[in-house]
Design an enzyme around this catalytic site. Structure first.
Site, PDB file in Angstrom:
ATOM      1  N   LYS A   1      -2.935   5.963  -4.128  1.00 24.93           N
ATOM      2  CA  LYS A   1      -4.012   6.887  -3.787  1.00 24.93           C
ATOM      3  C   LYS A   1      -3.869   8.232  -4.508  1.00 24.93           C
ATOM      4  O   LYS A   1      -2.748   8.667  -4.790  1.00 24.93           O
ATOM      5  CB  LYS A   1      -4.028   7.131  -2.266  1.00 24.93           C
ATOM      6  CG  LYS A   1      -4.033   5.853  -1.434  1.00 24.93           C
ATOM      7  CD  LYS A   1      -3.926   6.148   0.043  1.00 24.93           C
ATOM      8  CE  LYS A   1      -3.663   4.874   0.833  1.00 24.93           C
ATOM      9  NZ  LYS A   1      -2.273   4.412   0.700  1.00 24.93           N
TER      10      LYS A   1
ATOM     11  N   TYR B   1       3.131   9.962  -0.718  1.00 26.40           N
ATOM     12  CA  TYR B   1       4.233   9.354   0.039  1.00 26.40           C
ATOM     13  C   TYR B   1       5.565   9.589  -0.671  1.00 26.40           C
ATOM     14  O   TYR B   1       6.620   9.536  -0.033  1.00 26.40           O
ATOM     15  CB  TYR B   1       4.045   7.850   0.200  1.00 26.40           C
ATOM     16  CG  TYR B   1       2.826   7.413   0.968  1.00 26.40           C
ATOM     17  CD1 TYR B   1       1.990   8.320   1.622  1.00 26.40           C
ATOM     18  CD2 TYR B   1       2.500   6.055   1.046  1.00 26.40           C
ATOM     19  CE1 TYR B   1       0.873   7.886   2.304  1.00 26.40           C
ATOM     20  CE2 TYR B   1       1.392   5.621   1.745  1.00 26.40           C
ATOM     21  CZ  TYR B   1       0.577   6.537   2.361  1.00 26.40           C
ATOM     22  OH  TYR B   1      -0.534   6.105   3.045  1.00 26.40           O
TER      23      TYR B   1
ATOM     24  N   SER C   1       6.467  -0.858   8.611  1.00 28.00           N
ATOM     25  CA  SER C   1       7.732  -0.769   9.332  1.00 28.00           C
ATOM     26  C   SER C   1       8.852  -0.706   8.314  1.00 28.00           C
ATOM     27  O   SER C   1       8.725  -1.215   7.204  1.00 28.00           O
ATOM     28  CB  SER C   1       7.937  -1.984  10.248  1.00 28.00           C
ATOM     29  OG  SER C   1       9.186  -1.876  10.919  1.00 28.00           O
ATOM     30  N   GLY C   2       9.939  -0.079   8.703  1.00 27.72           N
ATOM     31  CA  GLY C   2      11.126  -0.064   7.857  1.00 27.72           C
ATOM     32  C   GLY C   2      12.199  -1.014   8.366  1.00 27.72           C
ATOM     33  O   GLY C   2      13.286  -1.084   7.796  1.00 27.72           O
TER      34      GLY C   2
ATOM     35  N   PRO D   1      -2.891  -0.085  12.417  1.00 28.37           N
ATOM     36  CA  PRO D   1      -3.455  -1.089  13.334  1.00 28.37           C
ATOM     37  C   PRO D   1      -2.639  -1.240  14.608  1.00 28.37           C
ATOM     38  O   PRO D   1      -3.155  -1.752  15.607  1.00 28.37           O
ATOM     39  CB  PRO D   1      -3.424  -2.371  12.496  1.00 28.37           C
ATOM     40  CG  PRO D   1      -2.281  -2.165  11.544  1.00 28.37           C
ATOM     41  CD  PRO D   1      -2.337  -0.695  11.198  1.00 28.37           C
TER      42      PRO D   1
ATOM     43  N   HIS E   1      -7.664   9.532  -1.489  1.00 27.35           N
ATOM     44  CA  HIS E   1      -6.989   9.542  -0.201  1.00 27.35           C
ATOM     45  C   HIS E   1      -7.865  10.111   0.920  1.00 27.35           C
ATOM     46  O   HIS E   1      -7.763   9.688   2.082  1.00 27.35           O
ATOM     47  CB  HIS E   1      -5.690  10.349  -0.292  1.00 27.35           C
ATOM     48  CG  HIS E   1      -4.627   9.869   0.624  1.00 27.35           C
ATOM     49  ND1 HIS E   1      -3.296   9.800   0.278  1.00 27.35           N
ATOM     50  CD2 HIS E   1      -4.682   9.416   1.888  1.00 27.35           C
ATOM     51  CE1 HIS E   1      -2.582   9.334   1.293  1.00 27.35           C
ATOM     52  NE2 HIS E   1      -3.404   9.095   2.284  1.00 27.35           N
TER      53      HIS E   1
ATOM     54  N   SER F   1     -10.712   6.443   0.941  1.00 26.50           N
ATOM     55  CA  SER F   1     -10.021   6.376   2.223  1.00 26.50           C
ATOM     56  C   SER F   1     -10.486   7.547   3.083  1.00 26.50           C
ATOM     57  O   SER F   1     -10.750   8.641   2.571  1.00 26.50           O
ATOM     58  CB  SER F   1      -8.504   6.443   2.004  1.00 26.50           C
ATOM     59  OG  SER F   1      -7.800   6.329   3.220  1.00 26.50           O
ATOM     60  N   ASN F   2     -10.617   7.295   4.366  1.00 27.89           N
ATOM     61  CA  ASN F   2     -10.991   8.341   5.326  1.00 27.89           C
ATOM     62  C   ASN F   2     -12.381   8.919   5.071  1.00 27.89           C
ATOM     63  O   ASN F   2     -12.621  10.099   5.334  1.00 27.89           O
ATOM     64  CB  ASN F   2      -9.942   9.465   5.312  1.00 27.89           C
ATOM     65  CG  ASN F   2      -8.575   8.976   5.744  1.00 27.89           C
ATOM     66  OD1 ASN F   2      -8.401   8.507   6.868  1.00 27.89           O
ATOM     67  ND2 ASN F   2      -7.601   9.070   4.839  1.00 27.89           N
TER      68      ASN F   2
ATOM     69  N   ASP G   1       0.844  -1.197   0.000  1.00 28.57           N
ATOM     70  CA  ASP G   1       0.000   0.000   0.000  1.00 28.57           C
ATOM     71  C   ASP G   1       0.880   1.248   0.000  1.00 28.57           C
ATOM     72  O   ASP G   1       1.640   1.490   0.936  1.00 28.57           O
ATOM     73  CB  ASP G   1      -0.883  -0.008   1.248  1.00 28.57           C
ATOM     74  CG  ASP G   1      -1.797   1.208   1.319  1.00 28.57           C
ATOM     75  OD1 ASP G   1      -2.958   1.089   0.904  1.00 28.57           O
ATOM     76  OD2 ASP G   1      -1.338   2.272   1.790  1.00 28.57           O
TER      77      ASP G   1
ATOM     78  N   ARG H   1      10.873  -6.394  12.348  1.00 30.00           N
ATOM     79  CA  ARG H   1       9.464  -6.121  12.615  1.00 30.00           C
ATOM     80  C   ARG H   1       8.583  -6.536  11.453  1.00 30.00           C
ATOM     81  O   ARG H   1       7.458  -6.998  11.649  1.00 30.00           O
ATOM     82  CB  ARG H   1       9.268  -4.646  12.950  1.00 30.00           C
ATOM     83  CG  ARG H   1       9.875  -4.246  14.287  1.00 30.00           C
ATOM     84  CD  ARG H   1       9.614  -2.803  14.621  1.00 30.00           C
ATOM     85  NE  ARG H   1      10.246  -2.432  15.879  1.00 30.00           N
ATOM     86  CZ  ARG H   1      10.292  -1.192  16.354  1.00 30.00           C
ATOM     87  NH1 ARG H   1       9.736  -0.198  15.658  1.00 30.00           N
ATOM     88  NH2 ARG H   1      10.891  -0.928  17.500  1.00 30.00           N
TER      89      ARG H   1
END
Length: 313
Positions: A114, A89, A268-269, A225, A147, A175-176, A84, A273
Site C-alpha cells: 500500500k 508496516y 497473527s504472529g 475480521p 492506504h 483502502s478505507n 498483505d 493461530r
C-alpha cells in the site's frame, strides 16, 4: 427462530438479490472447487481480469525481521498464498525475502502492499511504489492499494495507474474508501478501483459501502475480521461455534467473512493461530446462523475510520 433473526434472513436475501440484479459479481467472479464449495484455493476475479486469493494473511503489526519472516514462512507452509503488507508496516523487505526463498513459484503467491498518506501526490507516489517493489524484491506487486483517502487523492490514483502501466503492479485499488470517495474518484479519473479494503465483521458490516462496491464491480477485502480478539467471547458467537464440532468463535467470524465472499486477511504472529485460522473451509454456517450474525451490527471499530473523511482531491 426469533422474529429478529427471521427479519434478518429476509433482509439478507433482499440484499443478495439486489446486488445480483445490479452487477453480476456474486458467483461468476469466484473460482471454487468443482462442487462449488469454497477452499483455500478459491479466488476472486477482479474487474481488471486478474484473480486474487479469497483468503490471505496480514502482517500488521509484525516487526521487521524474524517475527515477520517466521509468520510468513508458517503461513506459506500451511497453504496461504496471499500476503498483505504495506509500506508503513516497515516489513516489506522481510515479506519479500521469505516469498522469494520459499521455493514456491512467484506467480503462485499474491502480494499486496500500500501507498501511505505521506507519499500522496503524483511524483511521490511513483517514487513510493517503485521503492516498495525494490524492498519486496519480488519482480512485481500483484495489488497496490492507496492506504486511505488523503490530501491528493486524484494525483495519487493517477500515479498508481501509471505504475500499473509500467508493470510495477498488476492491479490497483484503494483502502478505507467510503462511497463518496469512490464516486468522486470515478468521476474525476474514470478508472474504477479493483479492490476496496475496509474493516469488516458482523459488528461492522458497512452495508452502504458493500452494496456500492458490489454494484460497481469492486471486490471487497476485509481487514480485522477477528475484531482484534475483542468480540471472541460474545455469547452469540460462543453459541454458534458450539454447533460446529472443533470450531471456535474465531472460525465463526472468519467463515462469516468468506461466506460473504469478502477477501479475508486475518493476521497473527503465532504459528498455532496461523494454522488454526485457515481451518474454515470444512464447514458452512447455516442460514439461521448467518442471519443471526447480521443482527450484530453496532459500528464496532477496532481502529481508525477514514471512510467517513471529507473528500480531498
Amino acid at each position: 427462530m426469533s422474529a429478529l433473526v427471521h427479519a434478518a434472513i429476509l433482509f439478507a436475501s433482499f440484499r443478495l438479490s439486489h446486488c445480483q440484479n445490479t452487477f453480476e459479481f456474486s458467483q461468476s467472479n469466484f473460482v471454487s472447487a468443482s462442487d462449488g464449495s469454497l477452499t483455500i484455493n478459491s479466488t476472486v476475479l477482479l474487474n481488471d481480469g486478474t484473480s486474487i486469493p479469497l483468503f490471505g494473511f496480514g502482517v500488521y503489526p509484525l516487526r521487521v525481521g524474524e517475527e515477520t519472516e517466521n509468520a510468513v514462512r508458517w503461513a506459506l507452509q500451511y497453504g496461504y498464498r496471499h500476503v498483505d503488507t504495506a509500506s508503513n508496516y516497515g516489513n516489506e523487505e522481510s515479506v519479500g525475502r521469505v516469498v522469494m526463498n520459499s521455493g514456491i513459484p512467484r506467480e503462485e503467491i499474491f502480494i499486496t502492499t500500500k501507498i501511505w498518506n505521506d507519499d500522496h501526490g503524483y511524483e511521490k507516489t511513483l517514487e513510493a511504489g517503485r521503492a516498495s517493489l525494490a524492498r519486496l524484491g519480488t519482480g512485481y506487486i500483484d495489488l497496490l492499494l492507496m492506504h486511505a483517502p488523503g490530501e491528493q487523492t486524484v494525483t495519487t490514483w493517477q500515479a498508481m495507474i501509471q505504475l500499473k502501466e509500467e508493470g510495477v503492479c498488476r492491479s490497483v485499488g484503494v483502502s478505507n474508501f467510503g462511497v463518496h470517495h469512490l464516486e468522486e474518484l470515478h468521476k474525476t479519473t474514470g478508472v474504477t478501483p479493483s479492490v476496496n479494503q475496509i474493516e469488516l465483521s458482523p459488528y461492522l458490516q458497512r452495508r452502504d459501502i458493500v452494496d456500492y462496491c458490489q454494484a460497481h464491480g469492486i471486490a471487497l477485502e476485509g481487514y480485522s475480521p477477528l475484531t482484534r480478539g475483542l468480540k471472541l467471547k460474545d455469547p452469540i458467537l460462543v453459541k454458534i461455534a458450539a454447533k460446529y464440532p472443533g470450531k471456535t468463535t474465531a472460525h465463526v467470524l472468519l467463515r462469516w467473512s468468506v461466506q460473504q465472499r469478502y477477501i479475508t486477511i486475518p493476521k497473527s504472529g503465532k504459528e498455532e493461530r496461523i494454522k488454526a485460522n485457515i481451518d474454515v473451509f470444512d464447514f458452512n454456517l447455516d442460514e439461521e446462523d448467518m442471519a443471526e450474525l447480521e443482527t450484530l451490527e453496532e459500528y464496532f471499530l477496532t481502529d481508525w475510520d477514514p471512510t467517513v473523511d471529507e473528500w480531498k482531491p
